[in-house]
Design a protein around this motif. Structure first.
Motif, mmCIF file in Angstrom:
data_model
loop_
_atom_site.group_PDB
_atom_site.id
_atom_site.type_symbol
_atom_site.label_atom_id
_atom_site.label_comp_id
_atom_site.label_asym_id
_atom_site.label_seq_id
_atom_site.Cartn_x
_atom_site.Cartn_y
_atom_site.Cartn_z
ATOM 1 N N TYR A 94 0.800 -1.223 0.000
ATOM 2 C CA TYR A 94 0.000 0.000 0.000
ATOM 3 C C TYR A 94 0.835 1.277 0.000
ATOM 4 N N LEU A 95 2.144 1.148 0.206
ATOM 5 C CA LEU A 95 3.003 2.330 0.295
ATOM 6 C C LEU A 95 4.039 2.423 -0.811
ATOM 7 N N TYR B 102 3.560 5.602 -2.848
ATOM 8 C CA TYR B 102 3.841 6.776 -2.006
ATOM 9 C C TYR B 102 5.343 7.001 -1.869
ATOM 10 N N PHE B 103 6.094 5.941 -1.594
ATOM 11 C CA PHE B 103 7.534 6.086 -1.402
ATOM 12 C C PHE B 103 8.266 6.301 -2.720
ATOM 13 N N ASP C 225 7.052 7.955 -5.283
ATOM 14 C CA ASP C 225 6.826 9.366 -5.616
ATOM 15 C C ASP C 225 7.661 10.277 -4.708
ATOM 16 N N MET C 226 7.758 9.918 -3.437
ATOM 17 C CA MET C 226 8.523 10.732 -2.497
ATOM 18 C C MET C 226 10.002 10.787 -2.867
ATOM 19 N N ILE D 144 -3.414 2.431 6.779
ATOM 20 C CA ILE D 144 -2.848 2.557 5.435
ATOM 21 C C ILE D 144 -3.473 1.536 4.491
ATOM 22 N N GLN E 98 -6.333 2.141 1.250
ATOM 23 C CA GLN E 98 -6.155 1.594 -0.095
ATOM 24 C C GLN E 98 -7.376 0.776 -0.513
ATOM 25 N N ILE F 208 7.471 13.282 5.372
ATOM 26 C CA ILE F 208 6.310 12.631 5.968
ATOM 27 C C ILE F 208 5.657 13.521 7.017
ATOM 28 N N THR G 226 3.568 15.654 4.791
ATOM 29 C CA THR G 226 2.627 14.934 3.918
ATOM 30 C C THR G 226 2.607 13.461 4.301
ATOM 31 N N PRO H 242 1.301 9.542 4.982
ATOM 32 C CA PRO H 242 0.399 8.658 4.227
ATOM 33 C C PRO H 242 -1.049 8.876 4.668
ATOM 34 N N THR H 243 -1.976 8.749 3.745
ATOM 35 C CA THR H 243 -3.390 8.969 4.038
ATOM 36 C C THR H 243 -3.848 8.095 5.197
#
Length: 327
Positions: free
Chosen positions: A104-105, A108-109, A111-112, A253, A257, A300, A303, A305-306
């Motif tokens: 699920y991450l 995110y990672f 893109d980061m 997290i 998703q 982090i 921003t 994680p959702t």
């Protein structure tokens, strides 16, 4: 005065001869001699006493050479550090994640790191916390994401040899089930209220303090509810919930998703005090690429994680005793 002048002074002081010094630093002897004379004129103090057979340092020259060597050393360190970072960017950053995070991450990672370090290649490795910790210690991973409770369980109070824990975010826990489940309309639930006949749990805890208050899964849970978690992955179990009366604990997290995937699940929040787990990155002590972790933590905090709460960069947390690990 410039850095080149200091390099010339250090060379002449070392060789005690202008000709040998000029050869060592690859300049002509007249150019070296003239530059030293210009420097002495600029300072108004003689650095070297020149004789027919050798070059001697004046008292002032001895002091200047000490400072020149120090400055030249710092310049060399800057160059070495830059070279090291160029190599680090060219070397993949291997980041370990547990099954409740990796699926699920990854986006995110990716893109980061693309934003923070455009030239850094991120490689994600999925494993359970004990194995991730071993891989960090054996330099097979640069860092791994585990809970603070897991870190405490594996390494105790830590010590000079234990991997360093850097807090990144806090993450709530939910009880997940299909949308028409008997528990689905609840606004909240406590761990002790979860019916054992519906609950399926993995042997490895997630790293939440409230887990100690959850009932154990029924001995016949696999047969009645149609899935055996001894062989199933976390993702498989969560998707299995849609088709059965089973329920299980799901971290925020993963829950976020599943919402984006429009999976027909409901997530009931826990009301217990221990409903949050603290996630962080573990790295070796004196890890040479810790700047990457610092940048990730800063990102982090702004921003997260959702569904999570970014770590407070001003806070310093002391590890607490817990027997829980993270799945």
């Amino acid at each position: 005065m410039n850095l080149r002048d200091l390099q010339y002074v250090a060379a002449v002081a070392h060789h005690r001869n202008f000709t040998r010094a000029s050869r060592a630093i690859h300049v002509s002897q007249p150019a070296l001699s003239n530059q030293i004379k210009k420097l002495e004129a600029e300072l108004g103090v003689q650095i070297f006493e020149r004789t027919r057979t050798e070059v001697l340092l004046t008292k002032f020259g001895e002091q200047i050479v000490d400072m020149a060597l120090e400055i030249n050393g710092l310049v060399d360190r800057i160059a070495e550090t830059a070279q090291e970072h160029r190599k680090l960017e060219a070397t993949p950053f291997r980041l370990g994640m547990t099954p409740t995070l990796a699926a699920y991450l990854s986006g995110y990672f990716l893109d980061m790191t693309a934003e923070l370090f455009p030239d850094l290649k991120l490689v994600i490795v999925e494993e359970k916390p004990l194995e991730l910790s071993r891989m960090v210690e054996q330099m097979q991973l640069d860092a791994a994401l585990i809970s603070r409770n897991s870190h405490t369980m594996i390494f105790g109070d830590g010590g000079e040899e234990a991997p360093r824990f850097t807090p990144l975010w806090q993450e709530p826990l939910y009880l997940g089930m299909r949308k028409d489940h008997v528990l689905a309309k609840r606004d909240g639930i406590r761990a002790k209220e979860v019916p054992a006949e519906y609950l399926i749990r993995f042997d490895v805890p997630f790293g939440y303090d409230l887990e100690k208050d959850l009932p154990a899964s029924s001995p016949d849970a696999a047969e009645r509810l149609g899935i055996d978690v001894r062989s199933a992955r976390f993702e498989t179990l969560c998707r299995h919930l849609v088709h059965t009366d089973a329920c299980t604990i799901i971290n925020a997290i993963a829950a976020e998703q599943f919402k984006r995937d429009n999976l027909d699940l409901t997530f009931v929040p826990f009301d217990d005090v221990g409903r949050l787990r603290e996630l962080g990155a573990i790295t070796r002590q004196n890890y040479s690429r810790f700047g990457v972790i610092s940048s990730i933590r800063e990102f982090i905090s702004q921003t997260p994680p959702t569904g999570t709460i970014g770590a407070d960069l001003r806070a310093v947390r002391v590890p607490v005793e817990s027997s829980a690990a993270i799945l």
